[in-house]
Design a protein around this motif. Structure first.
Motif, PDB file in Angstrom:
ATOM      1  N   GLY A 146       3.024  14.902 -14.798  1.00  0.00           N
ATOM      2  CA  GLY A 146       3.840  14.239 -13.796  1.00  0.00           C
ATOM      3  C   GLY A 146       4.214  12.834 -14.255  1.00  0.00           C
ATOM      4  O   GLY A 146       4.008  12.448 -15.401  1.00  0.00           O
ATOM      5  N   GLU A 175       0.345  20.188 -14.762  1.00  0.00           N
ATOM      6  CA  GLU A 175      -0.644  19.115 -14.859  1.00  0.00           C
ATOM      7  C   GLU A 175      -2.028  19.718 -15.064  1.00  0.00           C
ATOM      8  O   GLU A 175      -2.575  20.337 -14.162  1.00  0.00           O
ATOM      9  N   ALA A 179       4.498  11.174  -6.120  1.00  0.00           N
ATOM     10  CA  ALA A 179       4.929  11.872  -4.908  1.00  0.00           C
ATOM     11  C   ALA A 179       6.373  12.354  -5.041  1.00  0.00           C
ATOM     12  O   ALA A 179       6.717  13.445  -4.562  1.00  0.00           O
ATOM     13  N   CYS A 188       6.289  15.493  -7.119  1.00  0.00           N
ATOM     14  CA  CYS A 188       5.764  16.623  -6.349  1.00  0.00           C
ATOM     15  C   CYS A 188       6.785  17.143  -5.343  1.00  0.00           C
ATOM     16  O   CYS A 188       6.829  18.342  -5.055  1.00  0.00           O
ATOM     17  N   LEU A 200       5.197  23.676  -9.218  1.00  0.00           N
ATOM     18  CA  LEU A 200       4.103  22.912  -9.811  1.00  0.00           C
ATOM     19  C   LEU A 200       3.016  23.877 -10.241  1.00  0.00           C
ATOM     20  O   LEU A 200       2.625  24.763  -9.458  1.00  0.00           O
ATOM     21  N   ARG A 216      -4.800  20.637  -8.072  1.00  0.00           N
ATOM     22  CA  ARG A 216      -3.978  21.132  -6.966  1.00  0.00           C
ATOM     23  C   ARG A 216      -4.172  20.282  -5.710  1.00  0.00           C
ATOM     24  O   ARG A 216      -3.219  19.964  -4.998  1.00  0.00           O
ATOM     25  N   GLN A 244      -2.214  17.077  -5.942  1.00  0.00           N
ATOM     26  CA  GLN A 244      -0.786  17.288  -5.681  1.00  0.00           C
ATOM     27  C   GLN A 244      -0.508  17.492  -4.202  1.00  0.00           C
ATOM     28  O   GLN A 244       0.499  17.013  -3.677  1.00  0.00           O
ATOM     29  N   GLU A 245      -1.395  18.181  -3.517  1.00  0.00           N
ATOM     30  CA  GLU A 245      -1.210  18.386  -2.081  1.00  0.00           C
ATOM     31  C   GLU A 245      -1.286  17.068  -1.329  1.00  0.00           C
ATOM     32  O   GLU A 245      -0.515  16.832  -0.386  1.00  0.00           O
ATOM     33  N   ALA A 271       2.949  17.786  -2.108  1.00  0.00           N
ATOM     34  CA  ALA A 271       3.429  19.058  -2.631  1.00  0.00           C
ATOM     35  C   ALA A 271       3.160  20.181  -1.633  1.00  0.00           C
ATOM     36  O   ALA A 271       2.061  20.282  -1.076  1.00  0.00           O
ATOM     37  N   GLN A 283       3.261  25.672  -5.353  1.00  0.00           N
ATOM     38  CA  GLN A 283       2.162  25.460  -6.294  1.00  0.00           C
ATOM     39  C   GLN A 283       1.624  26.803  -6.761  1.00  0.00           C
ATOM     40  O   GLN A 283       1.535  27.762  -5.978  1.00  0.00           O
TER      41      GLN A 283
END
Length: 566
Positions: free
Chosen positions: A191, A213, A246, A249, A255, A263, A266-267, A271, A276
């Motif tokens: 990212g 990632e 962000a 994402c 992703l 994960r 990212q959430e 995201a 995902q």
């Protein structure tokens, strides 16, 4: 299919991160063409040269994030006004003490549009006095974060230099028909800054963007910042990196985090879960096959006499070898014949010296008769010697594999030990619990007593150790091989291409530009995975909007009277 790989400080540089995984991916997808766009983060990467490129790589483009600008082009009055307006939005978002995604998006794409329209000049403008004044005003403005309000001139200089390097991809000549405009898919290998060219290509040309990632870039930035007196500067750079992560994402079509740990990061950055898909990194299992098959039948004997605990990795503070040595002291008191083998793969020489001194203090030379003088139960070894010619021999030299880290991303060394069929004792950090999956013992970090008890439990139970080792090998062969990784990305590539938006006017037709699904009603007609996620899209710059036919504003009744069926 033409795939554009976007990397920062990694492939194709010989000294970059992730080069082995990327090389395996390219060679495994021999039916595709790859173009590599590498961003250099320091002179040491350029000095090391490039890796040996596979024949599938048809083009390599490089850019230096750290170099001085090659031109001194300055904007005109209107361009300066546009730059000031865009950077003001960006600075306000960085300094804000709350949600400011819209302002960050407006500033980022405003600068991108300016660079696209005006050509050179963005980098000199970012290093001028104007951003300093704008950033200073944003730090003092109402609603700014408390940590940035006391920013000094030296802090502002450091932050603007960081922004100039991070935003350099906006002004690179990579977006023409022979570059990213001609790619079928952009695949960013991390990212942040590496994904910026992919974000622009997506908005300009509708090129799908995939972001992978395996180590969360934002997390690495937080860890690298560390403590220090320059709190405002670190807060400002962290604010920019967080907003940029962000934005990536929210803007990526898909992703692919390498584990649940990445994960969750990212959430938290916004995201959507439906965009995902966890894809574990692929590792070469063949070189560990002999050690794994030899370790499956089980260990001889019923006790821990003469058995060895093995640790493999980089010797650095994050691995907490100090805690491991204290834990081994407890093991040694309970079982005096056990040994500890520390296999170094580089790291900090200063920390290694400290660990050697602690080992000599905890385990002084014992009296002759029980052991030879100078025989220490803790040994430090390196790969490549006569006793440990390779990694497989290192893992096979012990009965139990130990991981004592306090900070960990994806534990590659743990997976290698699983390929060798070794039971393990690990600390519960990063993706360790997900990788182990019940095939080893997991203890809290920074707890030498718990680590020692778990090691003793496996050393004293050969049958359990053998069962866990066999299960660990089976799990690693199922989830963490190169073959499963390449197969997963092959399917993802075709999936993203099939959902690609229509090409811009004036560009040459390409395969998959008009997929059959586009004629079906419902969500297929939209052609964007991001729309299904329901996450907010940044404002689209004017140069990314397709041309539209002029609207007929004749009143409907007038058209009907004239016999027009519309």
């Amino acid at each position: 299919m033409r795939i554009a790989l976007l990397a920062e400080g990694g492939y194709p540089f010989a000294a970059g991160d992730g080069r082995v995984w990327c090389d395996r991916l390219i060679r495994g997808l021999a039916d595709h063409e790859f173009e590599v766009y590498g961003l250099s983060t320091g002179p040491e990467l350029d000095a090391a040269g490039l890796v040996e490129l596979p024949p599938q790589v048809r083009k390599v483009r490089r850019a230096r994030l750290w170099a001085e600008p090659e031109d001194t082009f300055s904007f005109g009055r209107r361009a300066r006004e546009r730059f000031t307006a865009a950077f003001t939005e960006l600075a306000a978002a960085i300094c804000a003490d709350g949600p400011a995604e819209d302002r960050f998006s407006a500033g980022l794409y405003g600068l991108a549009e300016l660079a696209f329209d005006q050509g050179p000049g963005l980098l000199p403008a970012l290093r001028s006095e104007v951003p300093l004044r704008i950033l200073e005003g944003a730090c003092r403005a109402p609603g700014s974060a408390r940590l940035v309000q006391g920013a000094r001139a030296v802090d502002l200089l450091a932050v603007t230099e960081h922004l100039a390097q991070a935003l350099r991809p906006l002004s690179l000549p990579w977006y023409g028909p022979e570059e990213l405009a001609g790619a079928d898919l952009c695949h960013a290998l991390s990212g942040g800054t590496a994904a910026l060219p992919g974000l622009l290509a997506r908005h300009i040309h509708g090129t799908p963007l995939l972001v992978t990632e395996y180590g969360v870039r934002l997390r690495r930035h937080y860890l690298a910042a560390g403590p220090g007196p320059d709190v405002p500067a670190r807060a400002l750079t962290a604010g920019f990196e967080r907003r940029l992560a962000a934005q990536v994402c929210a803007g990526a079509d898909l992703l692919t985090p390498g584990n649940t740990h990445a994960r969750r990061w990212q959430e938290r950055l916004g995201a959507a879960r439906e965009r995902q898909r966890t894809v574990y990194p692929g590792m070469e299992a063949e070189r560990f096959a002999e050690a794994g098959e030899a370790g499956l039948p089980g260990d001889e004997g019923a006790g821990p006499e003469g058995q060895t605990l093995v640790w493999v990795g980089r010797i650095e503070p994050a691995k907490d070898l100090i805690g491991l040595l204290h834990a081994f002291a407890e093991v040694r008191r309970a079982e005096p014949e056990t040994r500890l083998l520390l296999v170094s793969q580089g790291g900090s020489a200063e920390y290694e010296t400290h660990c050697r001194a602690l080992a000599a203090q905890l385990f002084p030379d014992e009296a002759a008769g029980a052991h030879e003088v100078g025989d220490n139960p803790v040994s430090f070894e390196e790969i490549g010697g006569p006793e440990l010619p390779d990694l497989a021999a290192a893992y096979a030299s012990g009965e139990v594999l130990v991981l004592s880290s306090v900070v960990e991303g994806f534990p590659a060394g743990l997976v290698e030990g699983m390929f060798c069929g070794r039971a393990s004792v690990s600390t519960d950090v990063g993706a360790v619990r997900e990788v182990i999956g019940g095939t080893g013992l997991v203890v809290p970090p920074r707890n030498p007593r718990a680590l020692a008890d778990a090691c003793l439990a496996l050393l004293r139970d050969p049958a359990r150790r053998s069962r866990l080792g066999a299960a660990a090998r089976a799990r690693a062969l199922e989830l963490f091989t190169v073959e499963q990784n390449v197969s997963a990305f092959r399917g993802i590539y075709f999936e993203l291409i099939s959902h690609r938006r229509g090409r811009r006017r004036g560009t040459a037709p390409r395969p998959f530009d008009h997929p059959a699904e586009a004629a079906l009603p419902g969500r297929w007609a939209g052609g964007r995975l991001a729309r299904r996620g329901g996450s907010p899209r940044p404002s689209t710059p004017r140069w990314s909007r397709p041309a539209q036919e002029p609207r007929d504003r004749t009143p409907a009744l007038t058209r009907a009277a004239a016999g027009d069926p519309r």
